[in-house]
Design an enzyme around this catalytic site. Structure first.
Site, short mmCIF file in Angstrom:
data_model
loop_
_atom_site.label_atom_id
_atom_site.label_comp_id
_atom_site.label_asym_id
_atom_site.label_seq_id
_atom_site.Cartn_x
_atom_site.Cartn_y
_atom_site.Cartn_z
N ASP A 141 10.92 89.62 86.93
CA ASP A 141 9.81 89.31 86.04
C ASP A 141 8.99 90.56 85.75
O ASP A 141 9.56 91.65 85.71
CB ASP A 141 8.97 88.20 86.69
N HIS A 214 2.40 87.33 84.27
CA HIS A 214 3.53 86.38 84.28
C HIS A 214 4.27 86.39 85.61
O HIS A 214 4.53 85.34 86.20
CB HIS A 214 4.45 86.77 83.12
N SER A 544 8.97 78.95 81.59
CA SER A 544 8.75 80.02 82.57
C SER A 544 8.07 79.48 83.82
O SER A 544 8.23 80.05 84.90
CB SER A 544 7.82 81.09 81.99
#
Ligand SMILES: *[C@@H]1O[C@H](CO)[C@@H](O)[C@H](O)[C@H]1NC(C)=O
Ligand SMILES: *[C@@H]1O[C@H](CO)[C@@H](O)[C@H](O)[C@H]1NC(C)=O
Ligand SMILES: *[C@@H]1O[C@H](CO)[C@@H](O)[C@H](O)[C@H]1NC(C)=O
Ligand SMILES: *[C@@H]1O[C@H](CO)[C@@H](O)[C@H](O)[C@H]1NC(C)=O
Length: 768
Positions: A141, A214, A544
Site C-alpha cells: 500500500d 490509505h 480498499s
C-alpha cells in the site's frame, strides 16, 4: 475520484475517496519506458552458470546503457529495465526471452466492525487466539504511520521466528519505528524513480512512512491493536481494533504520489514471499487482461504457491455489471457492504420538508436561518458544472448560498472545496441512479450533507420549481443498529467475471462503507492538501477497506488452523458466509433497493465466527491451477510466465475449468444463435468438486434451492459419509437448461449439511 473516469489501463488503490492522486501527471523526462522481462530460465544457455549474468548479457545485447532496476526471484524469472520501444522489440526477438511486457502504472483507484462481525464474543476470542500471534500480514500500500497507537505492541511476544524481513530506514523512518506489532516495513521506489526521476522528499518520504493515509488505514484494519477511545471528531467513538489484533503487520510501500508501478509491486511481492508473510493484503486493483499478462495475477500466483493467502479488493466500478478487477481464481476477491452504523445529517427545505443524509462535518452552519439554495448546474457556465469540478462555479451566483452538487467525476470532498472557494456556505451532495441510496460519509471542509437518489430528486424538484428556494443543514450523532445491514455498496464492482465466466467472482463481501481505522499524520482526513486537521483515525469507504477486513479475518482463521492452505481458508470464509438478514430476506443492493445476487456478493457476507468451523472445505493446490491453465488452452510459454514451471498439458487429458475445485459455481449457458424463445434441445453441463473433512466424522446430505424452473440440477451422490479428518470425497453436479434469452440470469444454492455445519455454495447461471 470517480473510478468510471479512469479509462486507460491502470491499477487504482481501491478507495472511493482521495484526491491526492488526481495531481497533474508529471511528464516522464526520458524517452525510455520500463519493461518487465521474463526469461526462460529452464533453457539458459550452458555457457552461463549464473542466471544474473545471463540476464545482463541479454540486456546488454540490445542496449549498452540499460541497467536492471530489479531482478525477480519468485514472481518471475527475470528483471525490469528501461528501454526504448525499439530496444524492447529487439530484445523480445532474442533467444531465451519469454516476454517483454511494458510496465503498467496503477493509480491510487474500526470501531464497529468487530461487533458487527461477532468478533467480540468471549468464546470466539478463546478459540481463535491459538497461534494468531505467529501470523504475519503483509500489506502492499502507501506505507504506514508507525506512531499510531494501533501499532502498540504491548502484550505481544517476540517476533515470530519464521520472520526474515526487515525494517528499512529512510526519510522520517528509523529502526525504532518497528516493534513487535509492526515487525517489518519496506519501500519500493526504484521503478517509480526510473520513470519519474528522484522522489521529491519535500512532498513524500522516501521510506516506508505513509504520507497518504490509505496504507495506515488498511494495515490497522487488518491487524491493528485494540485502542479504546478512538473516534473521528467524536464520530464512531469506541474501541478501534483490527480483525486480528494479535497478528503482526509488515508494510510494503509501493504506491507514491504519482501512482503504483508494476515493477515495484512485483518486487514487493517477491520480497514478501522471501520475508515469510502468511497473508498478503492488496487494496490495489488491476485491469482486466488475461492472467499471464496481469502482474497482480502473476505475482499473487507465486505468493499463493508459497502458501500465502492473497486478499484483493474487487474494485469500485459498481454497480455496472462485469466491472470486477483481480478475478484470478487463486486470489480472494472482496466486494464491499455497509455496516449498521450511520452518520446522520438533516437537510430541511424552505417548504418544511426534511431529508436524512450523511456527513462527517463537525460544525454548524454560520446561522440558524435558512440560506438560499442553488443547483450547481444552474450557476456554472461549464457543461459539467453540475459536478462542481474545479473552477466551474460562478462566484457571483454561489456566494452566501448552499449549492447542490451531483456525485461523480471528482472526489466528493473536493466538490465541497470548490463550493467553498467560490464563496458558497454549504453543499448538498446529490446521488443519481448510479449511486442510488448509498450514503458515503465524508469529512467535508464546509457544512455539507450527502443525500440518496430519491431525496436528491425531490430537493432538485423543489429548487427548480420554487422562486426563492432555501435550505438548512444540521448534523446528528452517530447511530448504531441501523437496519437493514449489510447492504451491497453501490460502488462495489460486480460480476460476471469477464476473464473466466465459469468462475464466480467476487468471492464474498465485507464491511467497506464508512470504516474507521488509523490515519497518517501527514494529511487531514479529507486527504485534500489544504486540510490541516490532524487525526489519528479516519472514516473512509471503498473495496480498499473491505479487502483488509478479509485479510485480517484470514489471519484470524490461520491462527486457529495454522496448517490450512490459502484455498482452504478462503473456502471456510465463503461456504459459511450469509446471504440473508435475520428475517430471512435476501441482502439488498443499495444501488437498486432490490435483493442482491451472487454477482454482487459472491458467496455472501463474511461471518468469521462460523468460518472457524466450516465442517468441510474445497481445497486446491498449485497443480489444480496448472490444470486450470490447460483448460484455458494456455500455451506452454503462457503457463511458464505465470507459474515459472516447465509444464506441458497432457494432450490426452480433458482439462475443464468446470472442474477447478472452487467453493462456488458460475454456469454460463450459450444461447444458440438464431433460436428465439428457447425451442431447441436442452444443454447439459457437468461440474466436479471434492470436499475435504476438517471437522468430526459425519454424514453430509445435499440440498439444492433454485429459483429457476428452466435449470434442472442433479447432484451425485446425494450423501457423503466422512469417516475421518482430512478425508476427501468427490461429487458431480449436472445442470440441464433450456435456452433462455441472452442476458438472462438466475441463481441457486447448493448446501451440504451434517445437521450442524452448513457448507453452502452459490450458483450463478447466465445465458449469453
Ligand atoms: C527515530 O525516530 C524516532 C521517532 O521518529 C525518534 O524519536 C528517534 O530519535 C529516532 N532515532 C534515531 C536513532 O534516529
Ligand atoms: C436549472 O437546471 C435544471 C436542470 O438542468 C433545468 O431544468 C432548469 O431549467 C434550470 N433552471 C434555470 C433557472 O436555469
Ligand atoms: C463564465 O463565462 C463568462 C463569459 O464567457 C466568463 O467570463 C467567466 O469567466 C466564466 N466563469 C466561469 C466560472 O467559468
Ligand atoms: C490443502 O492442500 C494443501 C496442498 O496439498 C495441503 O498442504 C493442505 O494441508 C490442505 N488443506 C487442508 C485443510 O487440508
Amino acid at each position: 475520484m470517480n473510478m468510471l473516469t479512469l479509462k486507460y489501463l491502470q491499477l487504482v488503490l481501491l478507495l472511493v475517496f482521495s484526491s491526492r492522486y488526481t495531481i497533474a501527471e508529471k511528464k516522464t523526462q526520458y524517452s525510455k519506458s520500463t519493461f518487465i522481462i521474463h526469461m526462460d530460465k529452464f533453457n539458459m544457455p550452458t555457457s552461463f552458470n549464473n542466471h544474473l549474468h545471463w540476464y545482463d548479457s541479454s540486456l546488454k545485447s540490445v542496449s549498452d546503457s540499460a541497467e536492471m532496476i530489479y531482478t525477480y526471484k519468485h514472481v518471475a524469472h527475470g528483471f525490469s529495465t528501461r528501454l526504448t520501444t525499439q530496444e524492447a522489440d529487439l530484445l523480445a526477438k532474442q533467444p531465451g526471452i519469454l516476454s517483454v511486457m511494458p510496465e503498467v502504472r496503477y493509480e491510487l483507484h474500526t470501531t464497529r466492525t468487530p461487533e458487527f462481525l461477532g468478533l467480540n464474543r468471549a468464546s470466539t476470542v478463546l478459540i481463535a487466539s491459538g497461534k494468531q500471534s505467529e501470523v504475519i500480514v503483509g500489506v502492499l500500500d502507501t506505507g504506514v504511520w508507525p506512531e499510531l497507537k494501533s501499532f502498540d505492541d504491548t502484550g505481544l511476544g517476540p517476533v515470530p521466528s519464521s520472520w526474515k524481513g526487515q525494517c528499512e530506514t529512510g526519510t522520517n523512518f528509523n529502526l525504532s519505528n518497528c516493534n513487535r506489532k509492526l515487525i517489518g516495513a519496506r519501500y519500493f521506489a526504484k521503478g517509480y524513480e526510473s520513470a519519474y526521476g528522484p522522489i521529491d522528499e519535500t512532498l513524500e518520504s522516501k521510506s516506508p512512512r505513509d504520507d497518504d493515509g490509505h496504507g495506515s488505514h488498511t494495515s490497522t484494519t487488518a491487524a491493528g491493536s485494540a485502542i479504546s477511545g478512538a473516534n473521528l471528531f467524536g464520530f464512531a467513538s469506541g474501541t478501534a481494533r483490527g480483525m486480528a489484533t494479535q497478528a503482526r503487520v509488515a508494510a510494503y510501500k509501493v504506491c507514491w504520489l504519482g501512482g503504483c508501478f508494476t515493477s515495484d509491486i512485483a518486487a514487493a511481492i517477491d520480497q514478501a514471499i522471501e520475508d515469510g508473510v502468511n497473508i498478503l493484503s492488496m487494496s490495489i486493483g488491476g485491469g482486466t487482461v488475461d492472467y499471464y499478462k496481469d502482474f497482480v495475477a502473476i505475482g499473487t500466483f507465486a505468493a499463493t504457491a508459497h502458501g500465502i493467502l492473497v486478499s484483493n479488493s474487487a474494485g469500485n466500478s459498481g454497480p455496472s455489471q462485469g466491472t470486477l478487477s483481480n478475478v484470478a481464481p487463486w486470489i480472494t476477491t472482496v466486494g464491499a457492504g455497509t455496516i449498521d452504523r450511520d452518520f446522520p445529517a438533516y437537510v430541511t427545505l424552505g417548504n418544511g420538508k426534511q431529508y436524512l443524509g450523511a456527513s462527517l462535518y463537525n460544525g454548524k452552519l454560520p446561522s440558524d436561518s435558512p440560506l438560499p439554495l442553488v443547483y450547481a448546474g444552474n450557476v456554472s457556465n461549464d457543461s459539467s458544472g453540475n459536478l462542481c469540478a474545479e473552477g466551474s462555479l460562478i462566484p457571483r451566483k454561489v456566494s452566501g448560498k448552499i449549492v447542490i452538487c451531483d456525485r461523480g467525476g471528482t472526489a466528493r470532498v473536493a466538490k465541497g472545496l470548490v463550493v467553498k472557494k467560490a464563496g458558497g456556505i454549504g453543499m448538498i451532495l446529490s446521488n443519481n441512479e448510479q449511486y442510488g441510496e448509498e450514503l458515503v460519509a465524508d469529512s467535508f471542509l464546509l457544512p455539507a450533507a450527502a443525500l440518496g437518489e430519491k431525496s436528491s430528486n425531490e430537493v432538485k424538484k423543489y429548487v427548480f420549481s420554487s422562486p426563492n428556494p432555501t435550505a438548512k443543514i444540521a448534523f446528528g450523532k452517530t447511530q448504531l443498529g441501523v437496519q437493514p445491514s449489510p447492504l451491497v455498496a453501490a460502488f462495489s464492482s460486480r460480476g460476471p467475471n469477464a476473464i473466466t465466466p465459469k468462475i464466480l467472482k467476487p468471492d464474498l463481501i465485507a464491511p467497506g462503507v464508512n470504516i474507521l481505522a488509523g490515519w497518517t499524520g501527514a494529511v487531514g482526513p479529507s486527504g485534500l492538501d489544504i486540510d490541516t486537521r490532524h487525526v489519528s483515525f479516519n472514516i473512509i469507504s471503498g473495496t480498499s477497506m473491505s479487502c483488509p477486513h478479509v485479510s485480517g479475518l484470514a489471519a484470524f482463521i490461520k491462527g486457529a488452523h495454522p496448517d490450512w492452505s490459502p484455498a482452504a481458508i478462503r473456502s471456510a470464509l465463503m461456504t459459511t458466509a450469509y446471504r440473508t438478514y435475520k428475517n430471512g430476506q435476501t441482502i439488498e443492493d443499495i444501488a437498486t433497493g432490490l435483493p442482491a445476487t451472487p454477482f454482487d456478493y459472491g458467496a455472501g457476507h463474511v461471518d468469521p465466527v462460523a468460518a472457524l468451523d466450516p465442517g468441510l472445505v474445497y481445497n486446491a493446490t498449485a497443480d489444480d491451477y496448472l490444470n486450470f491453465f490447460c483448460a484455458l488452452k494456455y500455451t506452454q510459454i503462457q503457463i511458464k510466465l505465470i507459474a515459472r514451471r516447465d509444464f506441458t498439458c497432457d494432450k490426452r487429458k480433458n482439462y475443464r475449468v468446470e472442474d477447478l475445485n472452487y467453493p462456488s459455481f458460475a454456469v454460463p449457458f450459450e444461447t444458440a444463435s438464431g433460436v428465439k424463445g428457447g425451442s431447441h434441445a436442452p444443454i447439459t453441463v457437468k461440474y466436479q468438486r471434492t470436499l475435504r473433512n476438517v471437522g468430526n466424522p459425519g454424514v453430509y446430505k445435499v440440498t439444492v434451492s433454485s429459483q429457476s424452473p428452466s435449470v434442472k440440477i442433479v447432484v451425485e451422490p446425494q450423501t457423503l459419509i466422512f469417516k475421518g479428518l482430512y478425508q476427501d470425497l468427490g461429487y458431480t453436479v449436472t445442470f440441464t437448461s433450456t435456452s433462455k434469452p441472452s442476458g438472462t440470469t438466475s441463481f441457486a444454492y447448493l448446501e451440504w449439511s451434517d445437521g450442524k455445519h452448513k457448507v453452502t455454495s452459490p450458483i450463478a447461471f447466465s445465458w449469453t
